[in-house]
Design an enzyme around this catalytic site. Sequence first.
Site, PDB file in Angstrom:
ATOM      1  N   GLU A  28     -40.406  24.968 -62.552  1.00  8.36           N
ATOM      2  CA  GLU A  28     -41.668  25.534 -63.039  1.00  8.36           C
ATOM      3  C   GLU A  28     -41.517  26.960 -63.557  1.00  8.36           C
ATOM      4  OE1 GLU A  28     -41.299  23.818 -60.280  1.00  8.36           O
ATOM      5  OE2 GLU A  28     -42.798  22.223 -60.205  1.00  8.36           O
ATOM      6  N   PHE A  53     -50.831  18.483 -47.255  1.00 12.27           N
ATOM      7  CA  PHE A  53     -49.534  18.312 -47.886  1.00 12.27           C
ATOM      8  C   PHE A  53     -49.493  19.070 -49.213  1.00 12.27           C
ATOM      9  CE2 PHE A  53     -46.713  15.842 -50.771  1.00 12.27           C
ATOM     10  CZ  PHE A  53     -45.526  16.214 -50.161  1.00 12.27           C
TER      11      PHE A  53
END
Lengths: 186, 582
Positions: free
Chosen positions: B50, B112
């Site tokens: 990213e 999560f």
Amino acid sequence: MNALNIKRGASSHSAYDLRDPNAPVIESHTLAVIVENEPGVLARVIGLFSGRGYNIDSLTVAETDHAGHRSRITVVTRGTPAVIEQIKNQLGRMVPVYEVHDLTVEGPAVQRELALLKVAGKGDARIEALRLAEIFRANVVDSTLESFVFEMTGTPEKIDAFADLMRPLGLKDIARTGVAALPRGV
Amino acid sequence: MQMTGARMVVQALKDQGVDTVFGYPGGAVLPIYDEIFQQNDIRHVLVRHEQGAVHMAEGYARSTGKVGVALVTSGPGATNAVTGLTDALLDSIPIVVLSGQVPTFMIGTDGFQEADTVGITRPCTKHNWLVKDTAQLAGTIHKAFHVARSGRPGPVLIDIPKDVQFATAAYTPMESAATGHYAPKRTPDAEAVARMVEMMETAERPVFYTGGGVINSGREASRLLREFVEATGFPITSTLMGLGAYPASGKNWLGMLGMHGLYEANLAMHGCDLMINIGARFDDRITGRISDFSPGSRKVHVDIDPSSINKVIRVDVGIVGDVTETLTEALRQWKARGSKVNREGLAKWWAQINEWRAVKCLSYKPSTTTIKPQYALERLEALTKGMDRYITTEVGQHQMWAAQFLGFEEPHRWMTSGGLGTMGYGLPASIGVQIAHPESLVINVAGEASWLMNMQEMGTAMQFRAPVKQFILNNERLGMVRQWQELLHGERYSSSWSESLPDFVKLAEAFGCKGILCTDPKDLDEAIMEMIRYDGPVIFDCRVEKHENCFPMIPSGKPHNEMLLGDAETQGVIGSKGAVLV
Ligand SMILES: Cc1cc2nc3c(=O)[nH]c(=O)nc-3n(C[C@H](O)[C@H](O)[C@H](O)COP(=O)(O)OP(=O)(O)OC[C@H]3O[C@@H](n4cnc5c(N)ncnc54)[C@H](O)[C@@H]3O)c2cc1C
Ligand SMILES: Cc1ncc(C[n+]2csc(CCOP(=O)(O)OP(=O)(O)O)c2C)c(N)n1
Ligand SMILES: [Mg+2]
């Protein structure tokens, strides 16, 4: 004098600009910051102060225009004139900030703080606390046989003075709101 | 029109004119990826990390003047974007990063891949938003583009919980989006401009000091700047971020200023009587020791961000405004008053500057056996000059030599990480530039250490047929660190070796592109031509002198006139002038 983009009502034409910006003097300024009441806006303002190493002596915040979703943050800060100028510019360029007012230089302003003080004691001390509270125009908002809770509003200095007097008389706890401030007149 | 949040994202991007998104999928952005799959207007470039996506968006933005866009998932996707966001913040690059988030009802439960993305990115974005209601999503995206490109440009982030992507609401078209009260002042105060113009008429030793703000302001700003410089005959220098705004071939060009800037540029800044700062921010690489910074000058500062003015250096005239608008007004006033300058003063000033130029501060000891990094860049410049060329860099000595030895004739052609100095910026940035300019020659001038930081993006270059040229000046050293250790830490070279380097040619082969190794100055021209001619990505391992230092150099905290010129032959000349402590 510099053509700074200080928002309406701020200090570009005040005596402030005539002082030496690099003077090592530390000044206390009360800033009123009108912001869009969006999530995280307070964290953003506080983050600016901590991230850039500015001081916060007192900070209050509440939505003051419910329809317009605007909040008013009142910050009391300290710094050299150059630092104060930076703080105002840094605040002014934040996306959710509508206006920054420096109440210390914009003209006379009223500043008030509310405090609750719990004082516990018996006998003479208790009587003396009550007598001083009257002189300071503090109200009794709770009492037991051994304690009072006084409520008072005033300048931070007045609250400091009252608290100092209460300390030997059994001051147990104090809660303060921080400063709210408005310019005088229209 | 009713649509899901995920579709709104794609629709809003289309309405904003976005043609490319750099991103990486994950659970929290799957609905958006599903929408991307079902349309053809927006191209998605799948990166390998990213951080690469954000630097690509930066390269795309800086080379086009448009807003760059990146898309990342929640948690690790968002945290990987942080370096890129900070880089864009410090260099004022307009980008929009969209991140996925756990569904609203799970926020705060340590779900999560949950991270407090708006909390983490608050100090490294110009602004950010967590959108909790699909009805607000499209409007927020439009507002985000407005904020990213308005005023002082910068990165913004929109965090979008997964349930907001699935839910349906009415789409807010671009025109009806509330871009709010955010409208930074662009038009300068005419009186302040008048004071600048008056100073320009009488100044004996003026200098234009320009920066990234000229690039940010758009092509018209560069055109006006050129017109103003030619008309006044004033000398001009620029920061690292402003290179190309005024052409390197222009006769008034002094070269870059600052820590590794040119002798003539720094001494002109030190000795001027009028400094006109246009869109630069008095960075510490420029000012050196503040108390000795250009002691005898009056200073004018044009900047769109009021907080830039008087932040570091007190100026005599501060002008809050956009560069294009300010230069338009200044030129108008200056012409209306008779286009006056102090000709005698200027003639003497130029005579002085030409003496400084004669020092030839960029000279270096040539070699017939090893490739000097400066020589490699001189040859790269000679062989690519005049081509439709874009340059990106990594961070280190090679970056400074690139700034010194490559000439930029146009704005938007030079992409480098200036403010944050992010090693690993150049390779992904070059891909972002190449995607925006598929037919152009895009070269990343790299150091071997920086390049390794994001080398996985060669996979992206291959997959998306971005024929980027990775010109690695391989000194097998963290050269810039080594230089500081040599000069400031008693030659104790603590961890500044690049050990266990890969074989770059084999690495190129492993990625399926071309690798070139060059070790001999005699082979360099042919090798560079081979790189340019090759139709695809190239990793060029250019083995250069290992212990070359980058000069000139103003050591940190020293004033401009205490510049180190290194071992150039011209040392004696300067010494006799007493101007420089070597
Ligand atoms: C290893 C290394 C060495 C370096 N050495 C040097 C060096 O020797 N010389 C050097 O110059 N730099 C050097 N740098 C870069 C340096 O750190 C700064 O990034 C750079 O000097 C800043 O450039 P700038 O002042 O043009 O500001 P930028 O960061 O480009 O900021 C632009 C300014 O313009 C304003 N602006 C933006 N848009 C507009 C508009 N439309 N109108 C008006 N104003 C606008 C902004 O508010 C801002 O103040 C080095 C970096 C590295 C990593
Ligand atoms: C992410 C990151 N980590 C550390 C640094 C500190 N740093 C600046 S330059 C440099 C060395 C760069 O080496 P290389 O890429 O080989 O370039 P060279 O200086 O040798 O040309 C380092 C470690 C940095 N700028 N960025
Ligand atoms: Mg190296």
